[in-house]
Design a protein around this motif. Structure first.
Motif, PDB file in Angstrom:
ATOM      1  N   LEU A   1       5.882  10.640   0.965  1.00  0.00           N
ATOM      2  CA  LEU A   1       5.690   9.293   0.418  1.00  0.00           C
ATOM      3  C   LEU A   1       5.435   8.351   1.582  1.00  0.00           C
ATOM      4  O   LEU A   1       6.226   8.294   2.534  1.00  0.00           O
ATOM      5  N   LYS A   2       4.312   7.628   1.520  1.00  0.00           N
ATOM      6  CA  LYS A   2       3.962   6.698   2.585  1.00  0.00           C
ATOM      7  C   LYS A   2       3.755   5.321   1.971  1.00  0.00           C
ATOM      8  O   LYS A   2       2.974   5.153   1.029  1.00  0.00           O
ATOM      9  N   VAL A   3       4.482   4.323   2.470  1.00  0.00           N
ATOM     10  CA  VAL A   3       4.398   2.955   1.982  1.00  0.00           C
ATOM     11  C   VAL A   3       4.134   2.047   3.165  1.00  0.00           C
ATOM     12  O   VAL A   3       4.923   2.007   4.125  1.00  0.00           O
ATOM     13  N   ASN A   4       3.000   1.318   3.097  1.00  0.00           N
ATOM     14  CA  ASN A   4       2.611   0.426   4.193  1.00  0.00           C
ATOM     15  C   ASN A   4       2.675   1.144   5.539  1.00  0.00           C
ATOM     16  O   ASN A   4       3.258   0.646   6.517  1.00  0.00           O
ATOM     17  N   ASP A   5       2.096   2.364   5.571  1.00  0.00           N
ATOM     18  CA  ASP A   5       2.009   3.197   6.782  1.00  0.00           C
ATOM     19  C   ASP A   5       3.376   3.635   7.311  1.00  0.00           C
ATOM     20  O   ASP A   5       3.488   4.083   8.464  1.00  0.00           O
ATOM     21  N   THR A   6       4.413   3.514   6.474  1.00  0.00           N
ATOM     22  CA  THR A   6       5.753   3.986   6.853  1.00  0.00           C
ATOM     23  C   THR A   6       6.100   5.201   6.009  1.00  0.00           C
ATOM     24  O   THR A   6       5.979   5.165   4.775  1.00  0.00           O
ATOM     25  N   ASP A   7       6.520   6.295   6.639  1.00  0.00           N
ATOM     26  CA  ASP A   7       6.890   7.510   5.919  1.00  0.00           C
ATOM     27  C   ASP A   7       8.304   7.377   5.364  1.00  0.00           C
ATOM     28  O   ASP A   7       9.247   7.040   6.095  1.00  0.00           O
TER      29      ASP A   7
ATOM     30  N   GLY B   1      -1.647  17.438   0.670  1.00  0.00           N
ATOM     31  CA  GLY B   1      -2.854  16.779   1.157  1.00  0.00           C
ATOM     32  C   GLY B   1      -3.565  15.914   0.145  1.00  0.00           C
ATOM     33  O   GLY B   1      -4.459  15.141   0.510  1.00  0.00           O
ATOM     34  N   ASN B   2      -3.227  16.012  -1.120  1.00  0.00           N
ATOM     35  CA  ASN B   2      -3.851  15.184  -2.163  1.00  0.00           C
ATOM     36  C   ASN B   2      -3.080  13.878  -2.320  1.00  0.00           C
ATOM     37  O   ASN B   2      -1.883  13.898  -2.633  1.00  0.00           O
ATOM     38  N   GLU B   3      -3.773  12.770  -2.123  1.00  0.00           N
ATOM     39  CA  GLU B   3      -3.134  11.458  -2.185  1.00  0.00           C
ATOM     40  C   GLU B   3      -3.162  10.893  -3.605  1.00  0.00           C
ATOM     41  O   GLU B   3      -4.208  10.851  -4.248  1.00  0.00           O
ATOM     42  N   ILE B   4      -1.991  10.485  -4.082  1.00  0.00           N
ATOM     43  CA  ILE B   4      -1.860   9.833  -5.387  1.00  0.00           C
ATOM     44  C   ILE B   4      -1.487   8.381  -5.119  1.00  0.00           C
ATOM     45  O   ILE B   4      -0.387   8.083  -4.635  1.00  0.00           O
ATOM     46  N   ASP B   5      -2.405   7.485  -5.398  1.00  0.00           N
ATOM     47  CA  ASP B   5      -2.216   6.077  -5.038  1.00  0.00           C
ATOM     48  C   ASP B   5      -1.274   5.392  -6.018  1.00  0.00           C
ATOM     49  O   ASP B   5      -1.436   5.489  -7.236  1.00  0.00           O
ATOM     50  N   ILE B   6      -0.253   4.684  -5.488  1.00  0.00           N
ATOM     51  CA  ILE B   6       0.682   3.922  -6.320  1.00  0.00           C
ATOM     52  C   ILE B   6       0.751   2.458  -5.860  1.00  0.00           C
ATOM     53  O   ILE B   6       1.725   1.763  -6.131  1.00  0.00           O
TER      54      ILE B   6
ATOM     55  N   ASN C   1       0.849  -1.172   0.000  1.00  0.00           N
ATOM     56  CA  ASN C   1       0.000   0.000   0.000  1.00  0.00           C
ATOM     57  C   ASN C   1       0.896   1.238   0.000  1.00  0.00           C
ATOM     58  O   ASN C   1       1.763   1.375   0.857  1.00  0.00           O
ATOM     59  N   GLY C   2       0.681   2.126  -0.979  1.00  0.00           N
ATOM     60  CA  GLY C   2       1.545   3.299  -1.051  1.00  0.00           C
ATOM     61  C   GLY C   2       0.839   4.502  -1.636  1.00  0.00           C
ATOM     62  O   GLY C   2      -0.010   4.369  -2.514  1.00  0.00           O
ATOM     63  N   GLN C   3       1.183   5.689  -1.120  1.00  0.00           N
ATOM     64  CA  GLN C   3       0.633   6.942  -1.623  1.00  0.00           C
ATOM     65  C   GLN C   3       1.734   8.005  -1.631  1.00  0.00           C
ATOM     66  O   GLN C   3       2.561   8.040  -0.710  1.00  0.00           O
ATOM     67  N   ILE C   4       1.714   8.824  -2.677  1.00  0.00           N
ATOM     68  CA  ILE C   4       2.513  10.045  -2.685  1.00  0.00           C
ATOM     69  C   ILE C   4       1.539  11.188  -2.418  1.00  0.00           C
ATOM     70  O   ILE C   4       0.537  11.341  -3.118  1.00  0.00           O
ATOM     71  N   ILE C   5       1.816  11.959  -1.390  1.00  0.00           N
ATOM     72  CA  ILE C   5       0.883  12.988  -0.921  1.00  0.00           C
ATOM     73  C   ILE C   5       1.460  14.360  -1.254  1.00  0.00           C
ATOM     74  O   ILE C   5       2.556  14.711  -0.800  1.00  0.00           O
ATOM     75  N   VAL C   6       0.731  15.126  -2.056  1.00  0.00           N
ATOM     76  CA  VAL C   6       1.155  16.470  -2.456  1.00  0.00           C
ATOM     77  C   VAL C   6       0.123  17.467  -1.937  1.00  0.00           C
ATOM     78  O   VAL C   6      -1.013  17.496  -2.408  1.00  0.00           O
TER      79      VAL C   6
END
Length: 358
Positions: free
Chosen positions: A228-234, A160-165, A153-158
């Protein structure tokens, strides 16, 4: 013609099977993706160069060629020219950074003010020091990602807007200790370019002559909050800024730039007669990832608009991502012939000959 990359894979496999009916070994889908992406860039370069076809047709010399490349044509907004204070060899030039998805230049237009220096006050005025203009760039180091388990599970957050990867991270090979950048780098850059506005640009590893290993680079004119957050890890994102002089918005005329070869720049600038009325067609030069524009004592350029051909979006069957280029029959012929050539199948020459007739 083709809506999904899976449909395109089936077409290519059927074509190869028809040409080499005695072939029993299957072709890995990742290999077909690689050949599709390689052929896409070569196809665009071929279609935009009149020296590469027997008709001598360039980018838009026929309706067919206009249609073939239409989906990849882009135009930037007016980009403010930046001037490097350390550029002492060329005091009368400034630059814009090419877009992150830039592949080939079509044309560029300058917005300028023209008039004798003694008659036009502050013709070459730049922003004062108390109004410093910065270029911010944010480095996302993909090599810092560590993945465990089978679900990613990963998101790049810009801002406050989450971009799911998450789907891109699912391509990670769990048998390896390191994430496979070959798989995810280009796809992640594509995802960011689709999701972000044109105020941002996305690059991979290289920016303004600097190299950042394994890093995606996001540029903006403001110090944005990017994470960048991957598996709830920043994953740490490093932000830098570079200061340039920018010209005050004084332009009120528009002139198309002349693109000059770097080896001819000095000779052109020193040509007295060639520089008469140069404001009608300012000199421009491509260097690295920048477009330089040269101005004179009697005119000043403050912004540039660029028309260009973008890099095609990557084909990828694993996340069912289709390219944004027009998939034409002659493009498929080119892909099939390249695959047969790599497989050392003699049938590729017949397919190549057919595609050259288009």
């Amino acid at each position: 013609m083709y809506e999904t990359v899976k449909e395109l894979h089936i077409e290519i496999e059927q074509r190869i099977q028809q040409i080499t009916s005695n072939r029993h070994r299957s072709i890995a889908p990742q290999f077909i993706d690689m050949m599709l992406n390689r052929a896409a860039v070569k196809y665009v370069q071929t279609k935009s160069n009149r020296k590469t076809n027997y008709k001598g047709e360039g980018l838009e010399d026929s309706k067919k060629r206009v249609d073939d490349i239409q989906s990849l044509k882009r135009e930037t907004p007016w980009l403010k020219l930046k001037r490097d204070k350390q550029d002492a060899d060329y005091p009368n030039r400034a630059f814009v950074i090419l877009p992150g998805d830039y592949l080939k230049l079509i044309s560029s237009t300058s917005r300028l003010t023209y008039g004798k220096t003694r008659l036009v006050e502050n013709l070459h005025e730049v922003y004062p020091d108390d109004e410093v203009k910065n270029l911010y760039y944010h480095l996302i180091d993909l090599s810092k990602i560590t993945l465990t388990g089978d679900e990613f599970n990963g998101q790049i957050i810009v801002n406050g807007n989450e971009i799911d990867i998450s789907d891109i991270l699912s391509l990670y090979d769990s048998d390896s200790d390191k994430i496979d950048l070959y798989e995810i780098a280009g796809l992640t850059c594509d995802r960011l370019r689709q999701a972000l506005s044109n105020e941002y640009n996305v690059y991979w590893e290289n920016l303004i002559g600097r190299y950042y290993k394994d890093c995606i680079i996001i540029t903006s004119n403001a110090k944005d909050e990017i994470a960048l957050k991957v598996n709830d890890t920043d994953i740490p994102v490093i932000t830098y800024n570079t200061t340039y002089d920018e010209f005050v918005n004084v332009g009120n005329k528009f002139s198309e730039n002349d693109l000059i070869a770097t080896e001819n720049i000095r000779a052109t600038l020193n040509n007295f007669y060639g520089n008469k009325n140069r404001h009608l067609n300012p000199i421009s030069e491509l260097v690295d990832d920048r477009l330089f524009v040269y101005y004179g004592d009697d005119f000043c350029v403050d912004a540039v608009k660029i028309s260009y051909i973008k890099k095609p979006r990557l084909f990828n069957i694993d996340i069912n991502q289709m390219s944004d280029m027009e998939v034409t029959p002659d493009f498929i012929d080119s892909v099939v012939s390249d695959i047969l050539l790599v497989l050392k199948d003699d049938s590729f020459s017949a397919v190549k000959q057919q595609s050259n007739l288009e």
